[in-house]
Design an enzyme around this catalytic site. Structure first.
Site, PDB file in Angstrom:
ATOM      1  CD  GLU A  40      10.261  13.494  10.658  1.00  0.00           C
ATOM      2  OE1 GLU A  40       9.246  13.010  11.060  1.00  0.00           O
ATOM      3  OE2 GLU A  40      11.336  13.332  10.438  1.00  0.00           O
ATOM      4  CB  CYS A  46      13.264   9.915   7.549  1.00  0.00           C
ATOM      5  SG  CYS A  46      13.793   8.668   6.675  1.00  0.00           S
ATOM      6  CD  GLU A  84      13.968   2.080   9.433  1.00  0.00           C
ATOM      7  OE1 GLU A  84      14.531   3.180   9.966  1.00  0.00           O
ATOM      8  OE2 GLU A  84      14.413   1.570  10.059  1.00  0.00           O
ATOM      9  CE  LYS A  98      -1.112   3.050   2.750  1.00  0.00           C
ATOM     10  NZ  LYS A  98      -1.825   4.170   2.284  1.00  0.00           N
TER      11      LYS A  98
HETATM   12  C1  UN1 Z   1      13.949   9.143   3.594  1.00  0.00           C
HETATM   13  O1  UN1 Z   1      13.777   9.765   3.913  1.00  0.00           O
HETATM   14  O2  UN1 Z   1      12.979   8.443   4.137  1.00  0.00           O
HETATM   15  O3  UN1 Z   1      19.720   8.237   2.492  1.00  0.00           O
HETATM   16  C2  UN1 Z   1      15.244   7.710   2.878  1.00  0.00           C
HETATM   17  C3  UN1 Z   1      19.029   9.145   2.110  1.00  0.00           C
HETATM   18  C4  UN1 Z   1      18.319   8.401   1.036  1.00  0.00           C
HETATM   19  C5  UN1 Z   1      16.934   7.954   1.813  1.00  0.00           C
HETATM   20  C6  UN1 Z   1      16.247   7.885   2.901  1.00  0.00           C
HETATM   21  N1  UN1 Z   1      18.822   7.130   0.710  1.00  0.00           N
HETATM   22  O4  UN1 Z   1      18.704   9.996   2.032  1.00  0.00           O
END
Ligand code: UN1
Length: 496
Positions: free
Chosen positions: A384, A283, A249, A174
């Site tokens: 965040e 993230c 995550e 999804k």
């Molecule tokens: C994310 O922001 O959810 O290391 C992943 C990084 C990318 C992945 C980010 N390869 O910034």
């Protein structure tokens, strides 16, 4: 405009309700990128059912054969990279080189996991008894629910789909309802590579409508979720009670530490890329820069000058450095945080506003924004934001900088710029984060290493490759003892 359906048992089907969702280009809200079904519970039931039925056959398909299909998927993704990258940019907003990078990350993962088809090894160990052998092997869990966010519309799905299916699981995927078309194209390509029907099922819909229903479905054995900490921790709690495997995550508040001996040119470039790359919507984004007091003023001046040169715009235009944020609610959330920062007494030294001039009027554009004089207790230093907003914080020395870096609830990525090998070693040891970068920004993890954070950034197993990576998420260890002595032998008891 592209109209996609759900994929259930190898067939493209609309939602039982007939309802659809629109996917909108965040650089131009008049442009509808495509439509997908707005699925409900019955659609989820059908997808889980299809995945369950396909599992018994898929788990017995030799892993090297599964690997050959993934290899084909990698080649097809490579062939379609340009088209997919442009689609990612139109649907998510990131600039085209990053849209292409998103797809490249999916390609890398497909090749890497294709290779795992011939590497999914266990151990053989000697028994303490004669005429008996022992081995351990990885086996699939069954059916996985894969729930992915909008910021990496092809890469994050690929991090989950390829390791889960190479391991012999079947999946119900999804994707975010903000970037469903990119996800649907990805699935279409994977199916073209020869994945049998029912092994990958795709159900579109809003997280609030079907996310929890899918994750807690009795037919689901494991859940892999990437998204907000609020949703991830809630799902983990419920799945824990239901004895389902789950890995999440989640958010980050990632710091770059800049020491007084750092190469300032590199640190400035890194902070720009880490803070404003992907419009701060990673993230792993460097939303805090913690600067040694001796170079604080100079860093700030050079950082602000560089950020001022960034050009906002449609990510498809070669002149654009920073694209829009994903949608109106997210834009309002980011602007809300900018107001909070001002009220908290941080100094707004660049940006701070929505931009609507010329071509930008129909998109969700926020100026690259820098706050200085941020103190660690402020909300903009702790929460965040997920947008183009960077908080610059002053530190007394290395130990103060590390304390500030660690004084948040998150622990995904972190970085230090220093020329001093001893300082880098201390940072490497003491930063509380799943990823530590030395003389590089907090973004840009590579797929052949595990990816994930500590504290509120991650729960359960890690993603991606390497020891401790996604294969641990998507497999269980099974141990086999075989006695060929023709008599009853008792471990721990028989003497000879
Ligand atoms: C994310 O922001 O959810 O290391 C992943 C990084 C990318 C992945 C980010 N390869 O910034």
């Amino acid at each position: 405009m592209e109209n996609f359906k759900n994929l259930i048992n190898g067939k493209w089907t609309g939602a039982v309700s007939g309802n659809t969702l629109k996917s909108v280009n965040p650089a131009n809200s008049d442009e509808i990128v495509g439509t997908v079904p707005a699925s409900g519970r019955e659609d989820v039931d059908n997808a889980v059912d299809a995945a369950r039925r396909a599992f018994q056959k898929w788990r017995l398909t030799p892993a090297p054969k599964r690997g050959e299909i993934l290899f084909k998927a990698a080649e097809l993704l490579h062939k379609n990279k340009e088209e997919l990258g442009r689609l990612v940019t139109r649907e998510m907003g990131k600039v085209l080189p990053e849209g292409l990078g998103d797809v490249q990350e999916a390609i890398d993962m497909a090749y890497y996991m294709a290779g795992e088809g011939r590497r999914l090894s266990g151990e053989t160990v000697f028994s303490e008894l004669p005429d008996k052998d022992c081995k351990s092997m990885r086996v699939p869990l069954g059916v996985f629910a894969l729930i992915t966010p909008w910021n990496f519309p092809t890469a994050i799905p690929a991090w989950k789909i390829f390791p889960s299916i190479i391991s012999g699981n079947t999946v119900v995927f999804k994707p975010s309802s903000y970037t469903p078309v990119s996800a649907a194209r990805l699935v279409e390509i994977i199916v073209d590579a020869g994945v049998p029907e029912g092994v990958i099922n795709l159900v579109h819909g809003a997280g609030e409508d079907i996310g929890e229903y899918l994750s807690t479905h009795p037919g689901i054995d494991g859940v892999s979720f990437t998204g907000s900490t609020a949703v991830g921790t809630k799902l983990a709690r419920i799945c824990g009670e239901l004895d389902k495997e789950i890995s999440c995550e989640m958010g980050g508040k990632n710091p770059i530490i800049v020491m007084d001996d750092a190469r300032l040119d590199l640190a400035v470039e890194g902070a720009i890329w880490g803070g404003f790359g992907t419009t701060g919507q990673r993230c792993t984004a460097a939303s805090r820069v913690i600067v040694h007091k001796k170079i604080y003023d100079e860093f700030l001046e050079r950082f602000t000058a560089a950020a001022k040169r960034l050009r906002l715009g449609d990510g498809l235009k070669p002149s654009t450095d920073v694209g829009p944020v994903i949608n109106e609610p997210q834009m309002n959330k980011v602007l809300g945080y900018i107001e909070i920062g001002k009220k908290e007494g941080a100094r707004l030294i660049l940006g701070g506003k929505r931009k609507t001039d010329g071509d930008l009027q129909k998109g969700y554009f926020i100026e690259p924004t820098i706050f200085s004089d941020v103190t660690p207790g402020m909300r903009i230093a702790k929460e965040e934001i997920f947008g183009p907003v960077v908080a610059v914080i002053r530190a007394e020395d290395l130990s103060d900088a590390i304390d500030i870096a660690n004084a948040v609830e998150y622990g995904l990525s972190s970085s230090i710029y220093t020329q001093d090998v001893n300082k880098s070693a201390v940072a490497e040891r003491d930063l509380e984060a799943g990823l530590v970068y030395i003389n590089a920004p907090t973004i840009g993890a590579e797929i052949q290493l595990p990816f994930g954070g500590t504290k509120k950034s991650g729960l359960g197993r890690k993603e991606a490759g390497g020891r401790g990576g996604a294969l641990d998420m998507f497999t269980k260890w099974k141990v086999i003892y075989r006695d060929f002595s023709g008599r009853l032998q008792k471990a721990q008891i028989d003497k000879d």
